[in-house]
Design an enzyme around this catalytic site. Structure first.
Site, PDB file in Angstrom:
ATOM      1  N   TYR A  50       0.800  -1.224   0.000  1.00  0.00           N
ATOM      2  CA  TYR A  50       0.000   0.000   0.000  1.00  0.00           C
ATOM      3  C   TYR A  50       0.833   1.274   0.000  1.00  0.00           C
ATOM      4  CZ  TYR A  50      -3.466  -3.467   1.227  1.00  0.00           C
ATOM      5  OH  TYR A  50      -4.253  -4.579   1.226  1.00  0.00           O
ATOM      6  N   ASN A 100     -12.652   3.539  -2.311  1.00  0.00           N
ATOM      7  CA  ASN A 100     -11.800   2.391  -2.030  1.00  0.00           C
ATOM      8  C   ASN A 100     -12.486   1.624  -0.907  1.00  0.00           C
ATOM      9  OD1 ASN A 100      -9.896   0.550  -1.181  1.00  0.00           O
ATOM     10  ND2 ASN A 100      -8.177   1.953  -1.379  1.00  0.00           N
ATOM     11  N   HIS A 106     -15.104  -7.605  -1.553  1.00  0.00           N
ATOM     12  CA  HIS A 106     -15.233  -9.043  -1.761  1.00  0.00           C
ATOM     13  C   HIS A 106     -16.622  -9.587  -1.447  1.00  0.00           C
ATOM     14  CE1 HIS A 106     -10.947  -8.991  -2.267  1.00  0.00           C
ATOM     15  NE2 HIS A 106     -10.751  -8.578  -1.030  1.00  0.00           N
ATOM     16  N   ASP A 113     -25.644  -2.709  -3.759  1.00  0.00           N
ATOM     17  CA  ASP A 113     -27.044  -2.309  -3.902  1.00  0.00           C
ATOM     18  C   ASP A 113     -27.198  -0.795  -3.798  1.00  0.00           C
ATOM     19  OD1 ASP A 113     -27.743  -4.963  -4.172  1.00  0.00           O
ATOM     20  OD2 ASP A 113     -28.595  -5.158  -2.162  1.00  0.00           O
ATOM     21  N   HIS A 126      -8.181   0.898  -5.857  1.00  0.00           N
ATOM     22  CA  HIS A 126      -7.412   0.144  -4.863  1.00  0.00           C
ATOM     23  C   HIS A 126      -5.935   0.479  -5.056  1.00  0.00           C
ATOM     24  CE1 HIS A 126     -10.853  -2.207  -3.597  1.00  0.00           C
ATOM     25  NE2 HIS A 126     -11.189  -2.231  -4.875  1.00  0.00           N
ATOM     26  N   SER A 128      -3.265  -1.283  -4.202  1.00  0.00           N
ATOM     27  CA  SER A 128      -2.461  -2.419  -4.666  1.00  0.00           C
ATOM     28  C   SER A 128      -3.214  -3.170  -5.766  1.00  0.00           C
ATOM     29  CB  SER A 128      -2.157  -3.365  -3.508  1.00  0.00           C
ATOM     30  OG  SER A 128      -3.338  -4.010  -3.074  1.00  0.00           O
ATOM     31  N   ARG A 140     -11.091 -14.103  -1.930  1.00  0.00           N
ATOM     32  CA  ARG A 140     -10.682 -12.697  -1.922  1.00  0.00           C
ATOM     33  C   ARG A 140     -10.415 -12.172  -3.336  1.00  0.00           C
ATOM     34  NH1 ARG A 140      -8.956 -10.019   2.988  1.00  0.00           N
ATOM     35  NH2 ARG A 140      -7.697  -8.741   1.619  1.00  0.00           N
TER      36      ARG A 140
END
Length: 188
Positions: A50, A100, A106, A113, A126, A128, A140
């Site tokens: 990160y 993010n 996941h 929704d 994201h 990474s 994941r």
């Protein structure tokens, strides 16, 4: 990549959102920058993936990128899924959302929704590249929130936020042009 001195950049932050607040006056030139669980630990959390930028660094950078494109960026972070959903509901008055969701990507159908219901253009980001991380198992590797978006950026570190804000500008301009509120000449 090192950032320029952003210490003078003023960041607009909101606390827990009232979902009813999304029914107010449209703020087409505003982008909600929303961060999910553990984002508050950026800079400490696994720097190999990160980086060393803090959430404050990221928010200042995104705010400055937005300012250069004529956008107001409002920032929020929460570790609770329901609070993120409330922010999304409130963001239906904004021009776009950059988010993010971290691990919630996941499995959070409640976030998906909300995104599908509010219809505000959404760009998922994201730091990474989870697809390049061997320790991620099949569970994941799936992402349930990205499908609700108009863009997905991963693996670009802090630069991804600049790309996401640029994509938000593009989407806002497209919408305004369709509504006759802007000339066809898009901002570059």
């Amino acid at each position: 990549m090192s950032l320029p001195d952003l210490s003078a950049v003023q960041v607009s932050r909101i606390g827990r959102a009232d979902p009813a607040s999304g029914s107010g006056t449209r703020e087409e030139e505003t982008v909600l920058l929303l961060h999910g669980p553990t984002s508050n630990l950026f800079g400490e959390r696994d720097p190999a993936y990160y980086g060393t930028y803090t959430l404050d660094d990221i928010e200042r950078y995104a705010t400055e990128c937005g300012k250069r494109l004529g956008l107001k960026v409002i920032c929020a972070q929460d570790n609770w899924e329901g609070a993120l959903v409330e922010h999304l509901h409130a963001a239906r008055r904004f021009g776009a959302i950059v988010c993010n969701p971290n691990a919630l990507q996941h499995y959070s159908y409640s976030i998906r929704d909300a995104l599908e219901t509010i219809k505000t253009p959404y760009i998922e980001i994201h730091m990474s590249n989870m697809h390049a991380r061997s320790e991620h198992n099949a569970e994941r590797a799936k992402n349930v929130t990205a499908a609700a978006g108009k863009g997905y950026i991963c693996g670009c570190g802090i630069l991804g936020y600049k790309l996401a804000i640029e994509r938000a500008r593009w989407l806002i301009d497209e919408k305004l042009a369709k509504e006759g509120k802007m000339t066809a000449k898009a901002r570059l």
